[in-house]
Scaffold this active site. Structure first.
Site, PDB file in Angstrom:
ATOM      1  N   CYS A 163       0.772  -1.255   0.000  1.00 52.97           N
ATOM      2  CA  CYS A 163       0.000   0.000   0.000  1.00 52.97           C
ATOM      3  C   CYS A 163       0.799   1.299   0.000  1.00 52.97           C
ATOM      4  CB  CYS A 163      -0.914   0.033   1.224  1.00 52.97           C
ATOM      5  SG  CYS A 163      -1.830  -1.464   1.504  1.00 52.97           S
ATOM      6  N   HIS A 217      -2.572   5.701   5.105  1.00 51.19           N
ATOM      7  CA  HIS A 217      -1.411   4.811   5.124  1.00 51.19           C
ATOM      8  C   HIS A 217      -0.119   5.452   4.614  1.00 51.19           C
ATOM      9  CE1 HIS A 217      -0.075   0.324   4.843  1.00 51.19           C
ATOM     10  NE2 HIS A 217       0.346   0.943   5.938  1.00 51.19           N
TER      11      HIS A 217
END
Length: 202
Positions: A66, A122
């Protein structure tokens, strides 16, 4: 997207009668053949309509995890050049996307866009300077770390669901995807058309 960032950072003016609204949907772990416009066995009429009526960007090189993918998308720089080539940013890691890099929402805000992020960030949690509202987004609704329980919104014993920089405790017990979808629809439907909209939904 790299071209847009390059033009904006070089000071080139792009004049349109009415700048377009931009919605970027980023899906983790989605393969090329996992969408209906590439695979007839997949049924997703609403996304297919967005793809037909909008612009589908399919040449972005994603990473295996990610944080590097998100950092590359938002900076226009490959992870080896933005400091995120070592993998994901875990909750207790003391760093995030380096603040010396300009992000797409920062550039679009300079172009008078309203900027929203709804979903998973993230790209840094340990210091607010890494948070989305300090990286070009006027508003953020969602979670800051890489994953969470869909209903309790917890990760490693802590609650992680935010409305801008405030903990969104009232959302505890409601499915994350439902919350994200509802907020995205609300923001789009109440958007002031006097300014163009940029919405990032990861």
């Amino acid at each position: 997207m790299m071209l847009l960032l390059s033009l904006l950072s070089a000071g080139v003016s792009i004049v349109l009668a009415q700048p377009p609204n931009i919605i970027v949907i980023l899906a983790d772990d989605l393969g090329y053949n996992d969408v209906s416009w590439h695979n007839d066995a997949v049924i997703m009429p609403h996304l297919a309509q967005l793809a037909r009526e909008g612009v589908t960007l399919e040449q972005h090189y994603t990473q295996a995890v990610c944080s590097p993918t998100r950092g590359a998308l938002l900076t226009g720089r490959y992870p080896i050049h933005n400091g995120l080539n070592n993998g994901v940013i875990s909750p207790l890691m003391p760093y995030g996307l380096d603040t010396s890099f300009t992000t797409l929402p920062e550039e679009l805000r300079r172009a008078n866009y309203t900027t929203h992020m709804v979903g998973k960030w993230h790209l840094g949690f340990c210091n607010k300077k890494f948070w989305p509202t300090n990286r070009g987004f006027d508003h953020h609704y969602g979670f800051l770390n890489g994953g969470q329980s869909y209903f309790s919104h917890t990760r490693d014993g802590g609650y992680d669901f935010w409305d801008d920089e405030e903990v969104a405790l009232a959302d505890n017990g409601t499915y994350s995807t439902t919350l994200i979808q509802q907020r995205a629809v609300e923001l789009i439907s109440t958007h002031d058309d006097s300014k163009p909209l940029f919405m990032y939904i990861p």
